[in-house]
Design an enzyme around this catalytic site. Structure first.
Site, PDB file in Angstrom:
ATOM      1  N   ASP A 936      -8.849  -1.343   4.644  1.00  0.00           N
ATOM      2  CA  ASP A 936      -7.478  -1.862   4.715  1.00  0.00           C
ATOM      3  C   ASP A 936      -6.490  -0.711   4.867  1.00  0.00           C
ATOM      4  O   ASP A 936      -6.642   0.337   4.233  1.00  0.00           O
ATOM      5  CB  ASP A 936      -7.163  -2.648   3.440  1.00  0.00           C
ATOM      6  CG  ASP A 936      -6.039  -3.647   3.650  1.00  0.00           C
ATOM      7  OD1 ASP A 936      -5.386  -3.570   4.706  1.00  0.00           O
ATOM      8  OD2 ASP A 936      -5.819  -4.490   2.771  1.00  0.00           O
ATOM      9  N   LYS A1005       6.010  -4.259  -5.561  1.00  0.00           N
ATOM     10  CA  LYS A1005       5.050  -4.175  -4.445  1.00  0.00           C
ATOM     11  C   LYS A1005       5.424  -5.071  -3.278  1.00  0.00           C
ATOM     12  O   LYS A1005       5.473  -4.620  -2.116  1.00  0.00           O
ATOM     13  CB  LYS A1005       3.647  -4.529  -4.942  1.00  0.00           C
ATOM     14  CG  LYS A1005       2.611  -4.511  -3.816  1.00  0.00           C
ATOM     15  CD  LYS A1005       1.219  -4.877  -4.299  1.00  0.00           C
ATOM     16  CE  LYS A1005       0.241  -4.917  -3.125  1.00  0.00           C
ATOM     17  NZ  LYS A1005      -1.130  -5.263  -3.543  1.00  0.00           N
ATOM     18  N   ASP A1164      -4.213  -5.771   9.869  1.00  0.00           N
ATOM     19  CA  ASP A1164      -4.431  -4.352   9.579  1.00  0.00           C
ATOM     20  C   ASP A1164      -5.585  -4.154   8.605  1.00  0.00           C
ATOM     21  O   ASP A1164      -5.655  -3.125   7.924  1.00  0.00           O
ATOM     22  CB  ASP A1164      -3.156  -3.717   9.032  1.00  0.00           C
ATOM     23  CG  ASP A1164      -2.659  -4.381   7.755  1.00  0.00           C
ATOM     24  OD1 ASP A1164      -3.178  -5.466   7.424  1.00  0.00           O
ATOM     25  OD2 ASP A1164      -1.761  -3.830   7.107  1.00  0.00           O
TER      26      ASP A1164
END
Length: 1249
Positions: A936, A1005, A1164
């Protein structure tokens, strides 16, 4: 009558397709009224002027030639009244008769006046072209002498024209918003340069940085592309004609075309494709006279016959006994229109035996004629990133699938049969439950009711269609769309949807659109099945499997290249890439509304079905009700509670899906064009788009095909990866699912477990009643959510169980930014943790020396622990907890259940099972693993920003720089926020003191992750508020103030840590704002060559009427509307970054394929076998460096300057010159780069990990 009102007025009627368009813009009502009054006054003056001219023309003797009452028609082989008799001399047009005076209606006057103006305008343009070709400083003058360029010269007599001159088509009218560059036919001399260039120059003191660039001649903007205006009406007309011809009802199609052609106001809704479609219908019947009349009508409309027009004419001549002289005249006219006979059959998209019949006609005149083969040498990929990829200097052997050719052919036949049937019925995972006596009785009762409902629906459907079929006025109605399938198939669609209706009902708009779409999909599949397209696909696929099968010799072709070679060898036949006739959203909804009305009006049942003690009476099965959603009143179709109860008691154990919902049983057909690939029959586009957006498809069709090679090849590589189901994990999930689920494990419980509201106490006051109503609403909302989630999981698990031990494939396409997605919507690897856990690669590879270590690291990554630790520490941690790992694998539901505490619990369980099998194998390195290991990106959006700006500090924060341990950008931002908080707390800020001890990585986050994708401070505040609510002990009374305070600190921290990122983001945002403010949408081309356009426009509402309800179709993606400036500017930075991460993924996919790796991705997050993780990591880093070694921002600046600033629109001379100057200066000033060395990415361990 305004343009938007006209669209509704042309289709008005009780049984017609009535679509009224309502456009919301910033113009005030008074301004609209003023414009309408001015327009009406101008129209009146023009009508009076036309009347005067007509009277003057009528007073002249018939011996004198008239003053060009209409545009002259060419002398052609398609002239009336005897168009196909070569021996008949051309008849002169008679002078106007006096009896025509009675027909001098105002619309006729306007038509005459417009034609005169068109002739005058055409002459002026021709003169300007000649003068400009002589010298740039020569001023254009009129034919008579001294007429200024902006004035009209008086029309000359047409008597002096030679009758044998080739046809001259009038230039298209000037359109607001375009460059005002008249398009003149090449036969008229053409324009060597822009005739308006030099009339308005650029602002004084402004440089022209784009004048020396290539491709200075820009095409028409998509906002002004033909078909953008009147889009829905035009598509509806074309769909109507297509269905009529499919049914063999050419007379009905001709009546429709004549209805629009005979009115000058309605005629502008027609285009050459509609005439061609009817020509093709007559060509198949050999009706030459009717086809000739269509050519005459085409000329009357001022349109030029296209390649398809002449192919239809020649096909018709090939089917009928026509003399060679007629064919020769047709070929002569074809050459006069600037078309080449050699390219005729090569450029057109032919179906069935059209080419054969056209060749037969041509060879009557030219016996030795041979059509040119498709020119494939010119189709090369010009993208710099792939300059060496497609060269055949070195032989490349691509990997094979672990299947024989015969196995793949057998799988193809199964897939073809499934798609031809259009639906598939499978067993539900709930079928394992024991069958009760109550369920048996309920099923028997349902079977009787369904038989009765089916008969009633069939009778009512035929009656309603018969009523519509009796109307032959030429206006559009639903008759042909209700006839393209068998009657029983329409009823099957309705009955299937009735069984899937949720207890709380469905929105009328959603239900109508879904039913209309089902009819359309089945119609498209039926058209292909009845044509010879299926035969050609089968022949090509039988040969195509030789590239993929393991028992055939290797070849250095990519799937697309091999398919193209096979298709070229197949010579002529039905075209596989022909454009499907798309049904617009308004038509789908109108058709769906008609079918919903049948359901509501026809279906009845007895009120005492489940209680024989009640009085028997017939009650409706479905109800049309209204409900409020977000302050708007929405129509709902809701089932009677009795029906819901009956379905619940029956507990049926089968599910019916459309064939494209389940994975494919064979490798997908490779993408070879924007409209052909993936499924065998089901209609699929290369680029998925939202409802009503057509600009993406137009952009792809306009793009050079070679520039799409890399994109199509990447999608083919992703789609060719075979999968299988992880049966061990699936069994565990199904057992939890059937045992009332578990919300902590993301397995939704059944709706029966939904919370129930408390009973209302007697004698309660108004406040207690209000609170009770609020509680009831919340419980109902929760029940709806639970039902939706439960059904979604049921679909996924049932499809997985249906696939069993078989291998299957996920065909891929992409969104407008280039991000890739599997086509099957429910069960795919882009799904939730649960869905990913039950998927394995169908082909296994041995673990090798490092494969087991990667499995351990992957497991620790899934737990969410040790994110700040090195890979070595993560591997060591996995060894420490090996006992828990093995216990989870052996006793998932009865042991310690360690796996349930992971961030991704189901994937963690699957990994535990894989590690256990590998550890217990005699040789772990030789153990064949099918398990996908993920790598990742570390906040991938910020990685691209840091690379674009060569930001040293930003690059270090997102692991572009080699480090011993991973850098956690979220923890870094949290630490910076804590520094700011402490400073404010010391200064006495109350909220900063309250937040002491509550700021952590998890709080910031989501906001940090999404800020690069355009999240606003408002959105960021909501994200932080949600995280704070999850923290136990945080005072709720400070929730809003704390979230508002923290979002300010997060944005300040990001600005300080990523200064280069914010500069680039601001440059992109401001560029998009100025472009959208100028009336254009933002476009760019990715480094992979994919053209991108943002589809955000001002909202447009279309009112679709029915006897049940008027439905509002609201679209923000209609290119005929002005761009939405706010959405355009806010979406550009995230969309641009998304286009870069998709480019990086596709580069990695293609190079991994060349090196023999199995590769798939979730944006991604890259997946491969444990054996090949190291190779994939190397390729991933190399391609990231290669991508960002390109001058991405410089190329973007150059492209936008060329597109938006190459010419100065005359209408901007006074009003917008300053904005134009600001746009040029902004686009020319690319943000400066930092000093980061991009090559360091290749050495970074935690760039992707």
């Amino acid at each position: 009558m305004s343009l938007l009102k006209l669209q509704g007025a042309l289709l008005r009627g009780t049984d017609s397709l009535w679509v009224v368009v309502r456009s919301y813009s910033s113009a005030r009502a008074k301004e609209e009224a003023r414009k309408r009054w001015a327009w009406e006054k101008a129209e009146l003056l023009e009508v009076l002027e036309a009347r005067v001219k007509q009277l003057q023309a009528d007073s002249v003797s018939e011996v004198v030639a008239p003053k060009a009452p209409r545009a002259p028609l060419r002398k052609s082989s398609f002239s009336q009244p005897a168009p196909w008799k070569a021996a008949t001399p051309t008849r002169k047009e008679p002078a106007p008769k006096h009896e025509d005076r009675s027909a001098s209606h105002s619309s006729r006057w306007m038509e005459k006046l417009n034609k005169e103006k068109s002739i005058t305008h055409k002459r002026l343009l021709r003169l300007e072209a000649k003068l400009l070709s002589v010298g740039p400083r020569t001023k254009p003058t009129s034919i008579g002498g001294n007429v200024a360029p902006g004035e009209e010269s008086p029309p000359k007599s047409c008597a002096k024209k030679k009758p044998s001159s080739p046809v001259k088509f009038p230039a298209p009218k000037e359109t607001k918003g375009c460059r005002n560059v008249p398009k003149v036919d090449d036969t008229q001399g053409g324009l060597g340069a822009d005739p308006l260039e030099g009339r308005w120059g650029a602002p004084e003191g402004l440089e022209k940085p784009v004048l020396n660039w290539e491709c200075a001649k820009e095409k028409l903007p998509l906002e002004e592309e033909e078909g953008s205006r009147h889009g829905n009406v035009r598509l509806s007309i074309l769909a109507y004609l297509d269905c009529c011809l499919f049914l063999g009802q050419t007379e009905r199609a001709q009546q429709c075309l004549t209805f629009y052609h005979r009115s000058h106001a309605r005629r502008k809704l027609l285009d050459v494709h509609m005439y061609n479609r009817l020509m093709q219908g007559y060509a198949k019947k050999g009706a030459l006279n009717q086809l000739g009349q269509l050519f005459h009508q085409l000329e009357e409309a001022g349109m030029k016959p296209s390649v398809e027009s002449y192919v239809a004419a020649l096909e018709c001549m090939g089917r009928s006994d026509v003399r060679p002289q007629v064919i020769a005249r047709c070929l002569q006219q074809l050459e006069q229109d600037g078309l080449q006979l050699e390219d005729l059959l090569r450029d057109s998209q032919l179906e069935e035996d059209e080419a054969k019949m056209a060749l037969k006609a041509i060879r009557k005149v030219k016996p030795d004629f041979q059509p040119l083969p498709p020119d494939r040498q010119a189709e090369i990929c010009t993208v710099p990133l792939f300059r060496d990829f497609y060269t055949k200097a070195k032989p490349v052997s691509y990997p094979k699938l672990d299947f024989t050719a015969e196995e793949l052919r057998a799988r193809f036949r199964q897939q073809l049969q499934m798609e031809a049937s259009n639906t598939i019925t499978i067993d539900s995972v709930e079928a394992e439950k024991p069958l009760t006596e109550q369920a048996v009785k309920a099923r028997e009762l349902l079977a009787k009711l369904r038989a009765r409902w089916r008969a009633s629906l069939l009778h009512s459907f035929r009656e309603s269609r018969l009523h519509l079929g009796q109307k032959m006025s030429g206006q559009l109605n639903l008759y042909p769309f209700l006839s393209v399938l068998k009657d029983e198939e329409y009823v099957d669609i309705l009955m299937q949807r009735l069984s899937n209706l949720p207890p709380q009902g469905e929105s009328l708009l959603i239900l109508a659109r879904e039913l209309g779409t089902k009819v359309y999909n089945k119609y498209v599949i039926q058209k292909k099945s009845w044509s010879r397209v299926v035969e050609k696909i089968q022949r090509l696929y039988d040969s195509y499997v030789q590239l993929l099968a393991k028992d055939t010799p290797p070849d250095n072709y990519l799937p697309r290249e091999y398919w193209e070679e096979l298709e070229a060898e197949a010579s002529y036949g039905p075209s596989l890439v022909s454009q499907e006739c798309v049904w617009p959203q308004s038509l789908l909804v109108q058709l769906g509304l008609h079918l919903v009305e049948l359901l509501v009006q026809v279906l009845k049942m007895e009120s005492n079905l489940l209680n024989s003690g009640l009085e028997q009476k017939l009650i409706p099965v479905l109800y049309h009700v209204y409900s409020f959603r977000s302050g708007r009143q929405i129509g709902f179709i809701r089932p009677h509670p009795l029906l819901t109860r009956l379905f619940s008691e029956a507990a049926e154990t089968t599910l019916t899906f459309d064939s494209f919902v389940v994975p494919m049983l064979c490798p997908p057909v490779p993408w070879v064009s924007p409209s052909f690939g993936a499924y065998l029959l089901s209609p699929t586009k290369l680029m998925r788009c939202v409802d009503g957006a057509v600009q993406h498809q137009l952009l792809l069709e306009r793009c050079p095909r070679g520039d799409l090679f890399a994109v199509m090849d990447a999608l083919n590589q992703l789609g060719n990866c075979p999968w299988k189901v992880n049966r061990a994990v699936l069994d565990v999930v199904v057992s939890v699912f059937n045992d009332k689920g578990d919300e902590k494990l993301d397995v939704p419980p059944p709706p029966s477990e939904a919370p129930q509201p408390a009973k209302l106490a007697l004698g309660g006051g108004a406040l207690s009643k209000l609170a009770w109503k609020r509680e009831v609403a919340q419980c109902r909302k929760k029940a709806m959510e639970m039902f939706s989630l439960r059904m979604d999981t049921l679909y996924k698990l049932s499809i997985a169980q249906h696939m069993g031990e078989r291998a299957f494939w996920f065909p891929h396409n992409m969104d407008f930014r280039g991000r890739t997605y599997p086509c099957p919507p429910h069960f795919n690897h882009l799904g939730s943790d649960l869905t990913r856990a039950i998927l394995l690669f169908a082909e296994g590879k041995p673990l090798g020396p490092r494969g087991l270590d990667w499995l351990k690291i992957h497991l620790v990554n899934l737990t969410g622990l040790k994110k700040k630790n090195s890979l070595r520490d993560r591997r060591a941690y996995a060894d420490e907890i090996m006992g828990d790992i093995l216990d989870s694998a052996d006793y998932p539901l009865t042991g310690k259940k360690w796996w349930m505490a992971a961030d991704e619990p189901w994937q963690a369980l699957a990994c535990c099972m894989e590690i256990a099998m590998a550890m217990r194998a005699p040789d772990p390195a030789a153990y064949v693993s099918n398990f996908p290991v993920h790598q990742d990106g570390s906040c991938n959006g910020l990685q691209h920003y840091a690379a674009l700006g060569r930001d040293v500090i930003g690059a270090a924060s997102v692991n572009l720089v080699p480090c011993d341990v991973p850098q956690d950008v979220y923890s870094g931002v949290a630490q910076q926020v804590e520094v700011f908080r402490k400073r404010d707390a010391e200064e006495g800020t109350k909220i900063a003191q309250v937040l002491d001890g509550f700021i952590g990585r998890k709080v910031v986050k989501q906001t940090v992750m999404t800020v690069v994708y355009g999240v606003t401070r408002y959105g960021g505040r909501l994200q932080i508020e949600k995280r704070l609510k999850e923290i136990e002990g945080f005072p709720q009374e400070y929730m809003w103030e704390a979230s508002h305070y923290l979002v300010q600190l997060v944005f300040s921290s990001l600005k300080e840590m990523f200064s280069g990122t914010r500069e680039i983001q601001n440059w992109l945002t401001e560029s998009a704002r100025l472009i959208a403010k100028s009336g254009r949408t933002v476009e760019w081309v990715t480094p992979l060559g994919l053209p991108v356009i943002q589809p955000y426009h001002r909202s447009k509402t279309m009112l679709v009427n029915s006897s049940m309800q008027t439905v509002n179709l609201k679209s923000r993606y209609d290119s005929s509307q002005k761009p939405d400036t706010v959405k355009q500017k806010n979406a550009f930075p995230p969309n641009f970054i998304h286009s870069l991460d998709s480019t990086h993924m596709m580069l990695t996919a293609l190079h991994c394929h060349r090196r023999g790796l199995t590769f798939v991705s979730v944006h991604d997050c890259y997946w491969t076998h444990a054996l090949t993780v190291d190779v994939m990591n190397q390729v991933c880093r190399e391609q990231f460096v290669e991508l960002h070694s390109q001058p991405i921002l410089q190329d973007l600046s150059k492209f936008m300057l060329q597109k938006y600033c190459a010419s100065f629109p005359p209408e901007w001379k006074n009003k917008k010159a300053l904005e134009y100057q600001r746009l040029v200066q902004l686009l020319s000033k690319v943000p400066k780069r930092g000093d980061f060395d991009l090559q360091k990415v290749k050495e970074s361990t935690y760039f992707f990990s």
